[in-house]
Design a protein around this motif. Structure first.
Motif, PDB file in Angstrom:
ATOM      1  N   LYS A   7       0.827  -1.204   0.000  1.00 16.07           N
ATOM      2  CA  LYS A   7       0.000   0.000   0.000  1.00 16.07           C
ATOM      3  C   LYS A   7       0.865   1.260   0.000  1.00 16.07           C
ATOM      4  O   LYS A   7       0.531   2.262  -0.639  1.00 16.07           O
ATOM      5  CB  LYS A   7      -0.933   0.004   1.205  1.00 16.07           C
ATOM      6  CG  LYS A   7      -2.052  -1.030   1.111  1.00 16.07           C
ATOM      7  CD  LYS A   7      -2.988  -0.935   2.302  1.00 16.07           C
ATOM      8  CE  LYS A   7      -4.124  -1.943   2.175  1.00 16.07           C
ATOM      9  NZ  LYS A   7      -5.036  -1.889   3.354  1.00 16.07           N
ATOM     10  N   VAL A   8       1.985   1.195   0.719  1.00 15.20           N
ATOM     11  CA  VAL A   8       2.919   2.323   0.733  1.00 15.20           C
ATOM     12  C   VAL A   8       3.502   2.539  -0.655  1.00 15.20           C
ATOM     13  O   VAL A   8       3.553   3.660  -1.169  1.00 15.20           O
ATOM     14  CB  VAL A   8       4.038   2.097   1.772  1.00 15.20           C
ATOM     15  CG1 VAL A   8       5.126   3.158   1.631  1.00 15.20           C
ATOM     16  CG2 VAL A   8       3.468   2.105   3.185  1.00 15.20           C
ATOM     17  N   ARG A   9       3.925   1.464  -1.287  1.00 17.46           N
ATOM     18  CA  ARG A   9       4.542   1.557  -2.612  1.00 17.46           C
ATOM     19  C   ARG A   9       3.582   2.148  -3.645  1.00 17.46           C
ATOM     20  O   ARG A   9       4.003   2.857  -4.556  1.00 17.46           O
ATOM     21  CB  ARG A   9       5.015   0.171  -3.065  1.00 17.46           C
ATOM     22  CG  ARG A   9       6.224  -0.350  -2.303  1.00 17.46           C
ATOM     23  CD  ARG A   9       6.512  -1.805  -2.665  1.00 17.46           C
ATOM     24  NE  ARG A   9       6.863  -1.966  -4.059  1.00 17.46           N
ATOM     25  CZ  ARG A   9       8.086  -1.802  -4.568  1.00 17.46           C
ATOM     26  NH1 ARG A   9       9.079  -1.449  -3.756  1.00 17.46           N
ATOM     27  NH2 ARG A   9       8.320  -1.991  -5.839  1.00 17.46           N
ATOM     28  N   ALA A  10       2.306   1.869  -3.481  1.00 19.42           N
ATOM     29  CA  ALA A  10       1.313   2.366  -4.431  1.00 19.42           C
ATOM     30  C   ALA A  10       1.207   3.888  -4.422  1.00 19.42           C
ATOM     31  O   ALA A  10       0.684   4.482  -5.367  1.00 19.42           O
ATOM     32  CB  ALA A  10      -0.048   1.749  -4.124  1.00 19.42           C
ATOM     33  N   LEU A  11       1.723   4.523  -3.363  1.00 23.84           N
ATOM     34  CA  LEU A  11       1.680   5.983  -3.261  1.00 23.84           C
ATOM     35  C   LEU A  11       2.837   6.657  -4.002  1.00 23.84           C
ATOM     36  O   LEU A  11       2.859   7.883  -4.115  1.00 23.84           O
ATOM     37  CB  LEU A  11       1.724   6.405  -1.787  1.00 23.84           C
ATOM     38  CG  LEU A  11       0.519   6.009  -0.932  1.00 23.84           C
ATOM     39  CD1 LEU A  11       0.800   6.317   0.542  1.00 23.84           C
ATOM     40  CD2 LEU A  11      -0.734   6.736  -1.396  1.00 23.84           C
ATOM     41  N   ALA A  25      19.991   5.676  -0.078  1.00 26.88           N
ATOM     42  CA  ALA A  25      21.005   6.512   0.566  1.00 26.88           C
ATOM     43  C   ALA A  25      21.429   7.665  -0.333  1.00 26.88           C
ATOM     44  O   ALA A  25      21.986   8.658   0.146  1.00 26.88           O
ATOM     45  CB  ALA A  25      22.221   5.672   0.952  1.00 26.88           C
ATOM     46  N   ALA A  26      21.166   7.550  -1.633  1.00 26.82           N
ATOM     47  CA  ALA A  26      21.458   8.645  -2.559  1.00 26.82           C
ATOM     48  C   ALA A  26      20.250   9.560  -2.712  1.00 26.82           C
ATOM     49  O   ALA A  26      20.372  10.659  -3.264  1.00 26.82           O
ATOM     50  CB  ALA A  26      21.859   8.089  -3.923  1.00 26.82           C
ATOM     51  N   GLY A  27      19.095   9.123  -2.226  1.00 28.01           N
ATOM     52  CA  GLY A  27      17.882   9.920  -2.333  1.00 28.01           C
ATOM     53  C   GLY A  27      16.680   9.037  -2.590  1.00 28.01           C
ATOM     54  O   GLY A  27      16.745   8.118  -3.417  1.00 28.01           O
ATOM     55  N   THR A  28      15.599   9.298  -1.874  1.00 31.05           N
ATOM     56  CA  THR A  28      14.383   8.504  -2.035  1.00 31.05           C
ATOM     57  C   THR A  28      13.464   9.117  -3.079  1.00 31.05           C
ATOM     58  O   THR A  28      13.616  10.272  -3.471  1.00 31.05           O
ATOM     59  CB  THR A  28      13.621   8.409  -0.700  1.00 31.05           C
ATOM     60  OG1 THR A  28      13.454   9.736  -0.169  1.00 31.05           O
ATOM     61  CG2 THR A  28      14.363   7.553   0.307  1.00 31.05           C
ATOM     62  N   GLN A  29      12.495   8.338  -3.492  1.00 30.68           N
ATOM     63  CA  GLN A  29      11.456   8.835  -4.386  1.00 30.68           C
ATOM     64  C   GLN A  29      10.394   9.567  -3.558  1.00 30.68           C
ATOM     65  O   GLN A  29      10.427   9.549  -2.324  1.00 30.68           O
ATOM     66  CB  GLN A  29      10.864   7.679  -5.179  1.00 30.68           C
ATOM     67  CG  GLN A  29      11.897   6.989  -6.059  1.00 30.68           C
ATOM     68  CD  GLN A  29      12.699   7.986  -6.897  1.00 30.68           C
ATOM     69  OE1 GLN A  29      12.139   8.715  -7.710  1.00 30.68           O
ATOM     70  NE2 GLN A  29      14.009   8.023  -6.700  1.00 30.68           N
ATOM     71  N   VAL A  30       9.461  10.198  -4.238  1.00 26.50           N
ATOM     72  CA  VAL A  30       8.508  11.089  -3.582  1.00 26.50           C
ATOM     73  C   VAL A  30       7.083  10.564  -3.762  1.00 26.50           C
ATOM     74  O   VAL A  30       6.685  10.231  -4.885  1.00 26.50           O
ATOM     75  CB  VAL A  30       8.620  12.516  -4.160  1.00 26.50           C
ATOM     76  CG1 VAL A  30       7.649  13.454  -3.480  1.00 26.50           C
ATOM     77  CG2 VAL A  30      10.050  13.029  -4.002  1.00 26.50           C
ATOM     78  N   PRO A  31       6.294  10.504  -2.687  1.00 25.09           N
ATOM     79  CA  PRO A  31       4.917  10.011  -2.793  1.00 25.09           C
ATOM     80  C   PRO A  31       3.955  11.082  -3.298  1.00 25.09           C
ATOM     81  O   PRO A  31       4.258  12.283  -3.275  1.00 25.09           O
ATOM     82  CB  PRO A  31       4.587   9.611  -1.352  1.00 25.09           C
ATOM     83  CG  PRO A  31       5.368  10.573  -0.526  1.00 25.09           C
ATOM     84  CD  PRO A  31       6.660  10.800  -1.281  1.00 25.09           C
ATOM     85  N   GLU A  32       2.798  10.631  -3.717  1.00 29.81           N
ATOM     86  CA  GLU A  32       1.775  11.542  -4.247  1.00 29.81           C
ATOM     87  C   GLU A  32       1.433  12.695  -3.299  1.00 29.81           C
ATOM     88  O   GLU A  32       1.304  13.842  -3.744  1.00 29.81           O
ATOM     89  CB  GLU A  32       0.504  10.757  -4.584  1.00 29.81           C
ATOM     90  CG  GLU A  32       0.594   9.949  -5.860  1.00 29.81           C
ATOM     91  CD  GLU A  32       0.513  10.801  -7.111  1.00 29.81           C
ATOM     92  OE1 GLU A  32       0.405  12.046  -7.005  1.00 29.81           O
ATOM     93  OE2 GLU A  32       0.563  10.222  -8.212  1.00 29.81           O
ATOM     94  N   PRO A  33       1.273  12.462  -1.990  1.00 30.29           N
ATOM     95  CA  PRO A  33       0.914  13.582  -1.115  1.00 30.29           C
ATOM     96  C   PRO A  33       1.936  14.719  -1.139  1.00 30.29           C
ATOM     97  O   PRO A  33       1.565  15.893  -1.022  1.00 30.29           O
ATOM     98  CB  PRO A  33       0.837  12.942   0.278  1.00 30.29           C
ATOM     99  CG  PRO A  33       0.549  11.511   0.020  1.00 30.29           C
ATOM    100  CD  PRO A  33       1.274  11.179  -1.243  1.00 30.29           C
ATOM    101  N   VAL A  34       3.205  14.388  -1.311  1.00 30.87           N
ATOM    102  CA  VAL A  34       4.241  15.426  -1.372  1.00 30.87           C
ATOM    103  C   VAL A  34       4.164  16.159  -2.701  1.00 30.87           C
ATOM    104  O   VAL A  34       4.246  17.395  -2.758  1.00 30.87           O
ATOM    105  CB  VAL A  34       5.639  14.804  -1.163  1.00 30.87           C
ATOM    106  CG1 VAL A  34       6.733  15.839  -1.366  1.00 30.87           C
ATOM    107  CG2 VAL A  34       5.744  14.198   0.239  1.00 30.87           C
ATOM    108  N   ILE A  35       3.996  15.404  -3.769  1.00 26.24           N
ATOM    109  CA  ILE A  35       3.867  16.019  -5.088  1.00 26.24           C
ATOM    110  C   ILE A  35       2.673  16.970  -5.110  1.00 26.24           C
ATOM    111  O   ILE A  35       2.764  18.099  -5.616  1.00 26.24           O
ATOM    112  CB  ILE A  35       3.705  14.925  -6.169  1.00 26.24           C
ATOM    113  CG1 ILE A  35       4.963  14.044  -6.228  1.00 26.24           C
ATOM    114  CG2 ILE A  35       3.417  15.544  -7.533  1.00 26.24           C
ATOM    115  CD1 ILE A  35       4.821  12.800  -7.080  1.00 26.24           C
ATOM    116  N   GLU A  36       1.556  16.526  -4.548  1.00 25.77           N
ATOM    117  CA  GLU A  36       0.354  17.349  -4.531  1.00 25.77           C
ATOM    118  C   GLU A  36       0.515  18.584  -3.652  1.00 25.77           C
ATOM    119  O   GLU A  36       0.022  19.670  -3.989  1.00 25.77           O
ATOM    120  CB  GLU A  36      -0.844  16.514  -4.062  1.00 25.77           C
ATOM    121  CG  GLU A  36      -1.307  15.480  -5.069  1.00 25.77           C
ATOM    122  CD  GLU A  36      -1.688  16.098  -6.400  1.00 25.77           C
ATOM    123  OE1 GLU A  36      -2.415  17.124  -6.394  1.00 25.77           O
ATOM    124  OE2 GLU A  36      -1.230  15.590  -7.446  1.00 25.77           O
ATOM    125  N   ALA A  37       1.190  18.420  -2.516  1.00 26.12           N
ATOM    126  CA  ALA A  37       1.385  19.563  -1.615  1.00 26.12           C
ATOM    127  C   ALA A  37       2.190  20.663  -2.287  1.00 26.12           C
ATOM    128  O   ALA A  37       1.881  21.858  -2.155  1.00 26.12           O
ATOM    129  CB  ALA A  37       2.076  19.113  -0.332  1.00 26.12           C
TER     130      ALA A  37
END
Length: 403
Positions: A7-11, A25-37
């Protein structure tokens, strides 16, 4: 436990490409709530702070919310202790320049071989300009650990700063910091802790660490590219006076933030912290309380994956893992494949749909202490959205490459 990795991955839109993203460790991807914010902040309209109109007040509100969010994330006592900047490197140089203003020949700074160069070189360069001595704590090349005693023996009455990492970006080692920060405080030195790799993989409580300053970068925990340095006590900031423009704010932390803050990115920071707080759907209460529950769930998930990764690497003939900490560590492995250059291994893994890092990862002192040199090695680093399938794919691919 209400943590469901699928469910987390789906975001995370980026994860839909089918690749195994093993470079957290080089940088994570960004979930939909952050993109939308971030998008919503721009859609609503933003203006610089200080204006008597809604868009200006909105920007000021976002900055205040972001300070509060970071304070909750790291357990800071006061949002006023949070200073924002573009990167941890830039902020460390800023604080090094400010703190070194009072250094003299004969003074000392303590750095470590375990640290990312961003928590080494700024202190070394400013010490050299001031005529202060640099003392470097050595890591254990067999385990990749930083023995506490190796740091404590270097801290003395002339020590001005102790710069130490809370978690190695290269091998994942998490040193025992409290004895180090306690000793620094005893001699009147400032402790500056690099928490960039620590914050994504622990429930951070600044009081437990005892650091005078703790640095974190939000793009390492699902946020935008932005960094913060958090003071253990706002009083510490009040007694520092960085170079600034004459009309710039005299108040702290504002006087440390050069120019206009990136308001939309800060809205993304707030959303990222909220996202982390909600990773365990059973978590309730205040944001700080939800973070405590969700971080515990994430740590259990990452520990399980780390065991799979570390044991799997140990079973592969022809794969050598560098630094195998006996104590606490993040889900990060640094290794080489016999007869193959690290970049060639990373490229071969990329062809198989696996994203990993290769090289020295800016852990300049560490790669030399571990005996691999500037060519470095391959780094696989897991995140809260990593899955057991991701790890299996990596191990299977490495078995093929090492054959």
């Amino acid at each position: 436990m209400g943590f469901d990795v699928e469910k987390v991955r789906a975001l995370y839109p980026a994860l839909a490409d089918g690749r195994a993203w093993l470079d957290g460790a080089a940088g994570t991807q960004v979930p939909e709530p952050v993109i939308e914010a971030i998008s919503d902040a721009y859609r609503a309209g933003l203006s610089n702070v200080g204006g008597p109109f809604e868009s200006s007040e909105r920007s000021a509100g976002i900055v205040a919310e972001a300070r509060s969010a970071i304070a909750d994330l790291v357990g800071a006592s006061d949002p006023a202790s949070v200073t924002f900047g573009p990167t941890m490197t830039a902020l460390t140089y800023r604080f090094a320049a400010t703190l070194s203003a009072g250094w003299n020949p004969g003074d000392e700074v303590v750095v470590t071989q375990l640290d990312h160069d961003a928590n080494v070189r700024p202190w070394v360069q400013h010490a050299q300009r001031a005529g202060a001595a640099v003392r470097t704590a050595e890591l254990d090349p067999e385990t990749g650990e930083l023995p506490v005693g190796n740091v404590l023996e270097l801290i003395g009455e002339r020590t001005k700063v102790v710069a130490v990492t809370a978690a190695s970006n290269l091998v994942g080692t998490m040193p025992d910091l409290k004895p180090i920060t306690d000793r620094a405080r005893e001699v009147g030195a400032v402790s500056f802790v690099d928490g960039v790799q620590h914050c994504p993989h622990d429930h951070v409580r600044l009081a437990d660490i005892g650091a005078d300053f703790y640095a974190t970068s939000s793009y390492k925990w699902a946020g935008p590219h932005l960094a913060a340095v958090v003071a253990g006590d706002p009083w510490t900031l009040e007694n520092l006076h960085p170079d600034k423009l004459v009309p710039a704010p005299e108040s702290s932390p504002e006087r440390f933030e050069r120019g206009t803050n990136p308001f939309a990115q800060l809205a993304g920071v707030v959303a990222a912290v909220e996202h982390l707080a909600g990773l365990d759907t059973d978590a309730t209460g205040t944001r700080a309380e939800r973070l405590a529950v969700s971080r515990k769930a994430v740590l259990a998930h990452e520990e399980q994956l780390a065991t799979q990764l570390f044991e799997g690497l140990a079973d592969l003939d022809g794969v050598t893992r560098h630094g195998a900490p006996q104590g606490a560590c993040t889900p990060t492995a640094f290794f080489n494949v016999r007869g193959k250059a690290p970049k060639a291994v990373a490229a071969a893994l990329a062809e198989r749909g696996l994203n990993v890092s290769a090289g020295h990862s800016y852990a300049w002192e560490a790669v030399h202490a571990l005996g691999v040199g500037p060519e470095g090695g391959v780094r696989a680093s897991l995140s809260h959205y990593s899955s057991a399938e991701d790890v299996t794919r990596l191990l299977d691919a490495l078995a093929e490459l090492a054959d």
